[in-house]
Design a protein around this motif. Sequence first.
Motif, PDB file in Angstrom:
ATOM      1  N   LYS A   1       9.163 -19.539 -10.976  1.00  0.00           N
ATOM      2  CA  LYS A   1       9.596 -20.915 -11.217  1.00  0.00           C
ATOM      3  C   LYS A   1       9.291 -21.365 -12.644  1.00  0.00           C
ATOM      4  CE  LYS A   1       8.896 -25.698  -9.828  1.00  0.00           C
ATOM      5  NZ  LYS A   1       8.286 -26.628  -8.882  1.00  0.00           N
ATOM      6  N   TRP A   2       8.117 -21.028 -13.143  1.00  0.00           N
ATOM      7  CA  TRP A   2       7.651 -21.571 -14.408  1.00  0.00           C
ATOM      8  C   TRP A   2       7.833 -20.638 -15.604  1.00  0.00           C
ATOM      9  CZ3 TRP A   2       7.075 -26.522 -14.954  1.00  0.00           C
ATOM     10  CH2 TRP A   2       6.790 -27.287 -13.826  1.00  0.00           C
ATOM     11  N   SER A   3       8.653 -19.617 -15.458  1.00  0.00           N
ATOM     12  CA  SER A   3       8.890 -18.716 -16.596  1.00  0.00           C
ATOM     13  C   SER A   3      10.253 -18.060 -16.453  1.00  0.00           C
ATOM     14  CB  SER A   3       7.811 -17.633 -16.660  1.00  0.00           C
ATOM     15  OG  SER A   3       8.031 -16.643 -15.670  1.00  0.00           O
ATOM     16  N   ASP A   4      10.664 -17.404 -17.518  1.00  0.00           N
ATOM     17  CA  ASP A   4      11.869 -16.577 -17.458  1.00  0.00           C
ATOM     18  C   ASP A   4      11.483 -15.093 -17.501  1.00  0.00           C
ATOM     19  OD1 ASP A   4      11.038 -16.358 -20.085  1.00  0.00           O
ATOM     20  OD2 ASP A   4      12.990 -16.786 -20.971  1.00  0.00           O
ATOM     21  N   CYS A   5      10.240 -14.812 -17.203  1.00  0.00           N
ATOM     22  CA  CYS A   5       9.704 -13.446 -17.251  1.00  0.00           C
ATOM     23  C   CYS A   5      10.145 -12.635 -16.037  1.00  0.00           C
ATOM     24  CB  CYS A   5       8.178 -13.476 -17.272  1.00  0.00           C
ATOM     25  SG  CYS A   5       7.509 -14.320 -18.702  1.00  0.00           S
ATOM     26  N   SER A   6      10.014 -11.337 -16.184  1.00  0.00           N
ATOM     27  CA  SER A   6      10.179 -10.412 -15.070  1.00  0.00           C
ATOM     28  C   SER A   6       8.793  -9.943 -14.654  1.00  0.00           C
ATOM     29  CB  SER A   6      11.013  -9.200 -15.492  1.00  0.00           C
ATOM     30  OG  SER A   6      12.306  -9.605 -15.852  1.00  0.00           O
ATOM     31  N   PHE A   7       8.692  -9.507 -13.419  1.00  0.00           N
ATOM     32  CA  PHE A   7       7.392  -9.102 -12.885  1.00  0.00           C
ATOM     33  C   PHE A   7       7.524  -7.790 -12.131  1.00  0.00           C
ATOM     34  CE2 PHE A   7       7.517 -13.651 -13.361  1.00  0.00           C
ATOM     35  CZ  PHE A   7       6.362 -13.890 -14.081  1.00  0.00           C
ATOM     36  N   ARG A   8       6.688  -6.862 -12.505  1.00  0.00           N
ATOM     37  CA  ARG A   8       6.625  -5.560 -11.842  1.00  0.00           C
ATOM     38  C   ARG A   8       5.475  -5.636 -10.840  1.00  0.00           C
ATOM     39  NH1 ARG A   8       6.280  -2.164 -16.195  1.00  0.00           N
ATOM     40  NH2 ARG A   8       8.538  -2.081 -16.238  1.00  0.00           N
ATOM     41  N   LEU A   9       5.794  -5.516  -9.565  1.00  0.00           N
ATOM     42  CA  LEU A   9       4.796  -5.557  -8.509  1.00  0.00           C
ATOM     43  C   LEU A   9       4.275  -4.146  -8.330  1.00  0.00           C
ATOM     44  CD1 LEU A   9       6.854  -7.747  -6.005  1.00  0.00           C
ATOM     45  CD2 LEU A   9       5.515  -8.444  -8.018  1.00  0.00           C
ATOM     46  N   VAL A  10       3.021  -3.944  -8.648  1.00  0.00           N
ATOM     47  CA  VAL A  10       2.447  -2.601  -8.707  1.00  0.00           C
ATOM     48  C   VAL A  10       1.457  -2.395  -7.565  1.00  0.00           C
ATOM     49  CG1 VAL A  10       1.119  -0.978 -10.112  1.00  0.00           C
ATOM     50  CG2 VAL A  10       2.689  -2.597 -11.218  1.00  0.00           C
ATOM     51  N   SER A  11       1.700  -1.360  -6.792  1.00  0.00           N
ATOM     52  CA  SER A  11       0.766  -0.966  -5.738  1.00  0.00           C
ATOM     53  C   SER A  11      -0.259  -0.008  -6.327  1.00  0.00           C
ATOM     54  CB  SER A  11       1.520  -0.280  -4.600  1.00  0.00           C
ATOM     55  OG  SER A  11       0.614   0.357  -3.737  1.00  0.00           O
ATOM     56  N   ASN A  12      -1.520  -0.369  -6.206  1.00  0.00           N
ATOM     57  CA  ASN A  12      -2.612   0.506  -6.633  1.00  0.00           C
ATOM     58  C   ASN A  12      -3.398   0.895  -5.387  1.00  0.00           C
ATOM     59  OD1 ASN A  12      -4.638   1.902  -7.898  1.00  0.00           O
ATOM     60  ND2 ASN A  12      -5.557   0.121  -8.889  1.00  0.00           N
ATOM     61  N   GLY A  13      -2.892   1.890  -4.672  1.00  0.00           N
ATOM     62  CA  GLY A  13      -3.571   2.370  -3.475  1.00  0.00           C
ATOM     63  C   GLY A  13      -3.334   1.522  -2.234  1.00  0.00           C
ATOM     64  N   CYS A  14      -2.323   0.661  -2.264  1.00  0.00           N
ATOM     65  CA  CYS A  14      -2.037  -0.172  -1.092  1.00  0.00           C
ATOM     66  C   CYS A  14      -1.589   0.687   0.083  1.00  0.00           C
ATOM     67  CB  CYS A  14      -0.947  -1.188  -1.417  1.00  0.00           C
ATOM     68  SG  CYS A  14      -1.466  -2.454  -2.600  1.00  0.00           S
ATOM     69  N   LEU A  15      -1.812   0.191   1.266  1.00  0.00           N
ATOM     70  CA  LEU A  15      -1.398   0.887   2.484  1.00  0.00           C
ATOM     71  C   LEU A  15       0.123   0.858   2.610  1.00  0.00           C
ATOM     72  CD1 LEU A  15      -4.126  -0.562   4.871  1.00  0.00           C
ATOM     73  CD2 LEU A  15      -4.084   1.687   3.750  1.00  0.00           C
ATOM     74  N   PRO A  16       0.706   1.796   3.366  1.00  0.00           N
ATOM     75  CA  PRO A  16       2.172   1.842   3.498  1.00  0.00           C
ATOM     76  C   PRO A  16       2.817   0.512   3.887  1.00  0.00           C
ATOM     77  CG  PRO A  16       1.237   3.857   4.350  1.00  0.00           C
ATOM     78  CD  PRO A  16       0.072   2.950   4.025  1.00  0.00           C
ATOM     79  N   PRO A  17       2.267  -0.262   4.846  1.00  0.00           N
ATOM     80  CA  PRO A  17       2.917  -1.547   5.156  1.00  0.00           C
ATOM     81  C   PRO A  17       2.909  -2.513   3.966  1.00  0.00           C
ATOM     82  CG  PRO A  17       1.380  -0.948   6.899  1.00  0.00           C
ATOM     83  CD  PRO A  17       1.165   0.020   5.772  1.00  0.00           C
ATOM     84  N   GLU A  18       1.856  -2.474   3.168  1.00  0.00           N
ATOM     85  CA  GLU A  18       1.778  -3.339   1.987  1.00  0.00           C
ATOM     86  C   GLU A  18       2.797  -2.894   0.933  1.00  0.00           C
ATOM     87  OE1 GLU A  18      -2.785  -4.785   1.734  1.00  0.00           O
ATOM     88  OE2 GLU A  18      -2.469  -2.624   1.493  1.00  0.00           O
ATOM     89  N   ARG A  19       2.929  -1.585   0.751  1.00  0.00           N
ATOM     90  CA  ARG A  19       3.927  -1.073  -0.198  1.00  0.00           C
ATOM     91  C   ARG A  19       5.331  -1.458   0.249  1.00  0.00           C
ATOM     92  NH1 ARG A  19       0.628   3.575  -0.018  1.00  0.00           N
ATOM     93  NH2 ARG A  19       2.182   4.680   1.216  1.00  0.00           N
ATOM     94  N   ARG A  20       5.613  -1.346   1.547  1.00  0.00           N
ATOM     95  CA  ARG A  20       6.928  -1.734   2.063  1.00  0.00           C
ATOM     96  C   ARG A  20       7.177  -3.226   1.822  1.00  0.00           C
ATOM     97  NH1 ARG A  20       5.536   1.946   6.155  1.00  0.00           N
ATOM     98  NH2 ARG A  20       4.805   0.282   7.530  1.00  0.00           N
ATOM     99  N   TYR A  21       6.154  -4.033   2.022  1.00  0.00           N
ATOM    100  CA  TYR A  21       6.282  -5.473   1.814  1.00  0.00           C
ATOM    101  C   TYR A  21       6.583  -5.782   0.351  1.00  0.00           C
ATOM    102  CZ  TYR A  21       5.286 -10.449   1.902  1.00  0.00           C
ATOM    103  OH  TYR A  21       5.386 -11.807   1.777  1.00  0.00           O
TER     104      TYR A  21
END
Length: 117
Positions: free
Chosen positions: A26-46
Amino acid sequence: MGFEFNIIFTPGTVKYLSLFLWSLLKWSDCSFRLVSNGCLPPERRYLKKLSRQNPRLEFWAIPTQNSKPHGLALNYLHAMTHSKHFCFMDSDIFATGDFIGPLARHQDQYAGIFSGA
């Protein structure tokens, strides 16, 4: 501005902290890379599903079974990033207004720009 921020999620944080992404969008025109660092499979899927909800979101997973120490995770992401700037932020950042303008004004004057108390 064209900044792309890496946001590193660790196991157990995705469900709660991913909600903050909407404020960043909402407050930027930036892009965001959501990075999994050892997250469990359900978290990665989410995170992967979440990244498909907005064209300014992207999903990456650090190839590891367990969380890498923060510095090693950043080194990996830096090596994989090919944009002009390497940007990252913690996953617990909630934006309440423009946060890029004040930083962007200094981007050509300094090798690194950091914020926070």
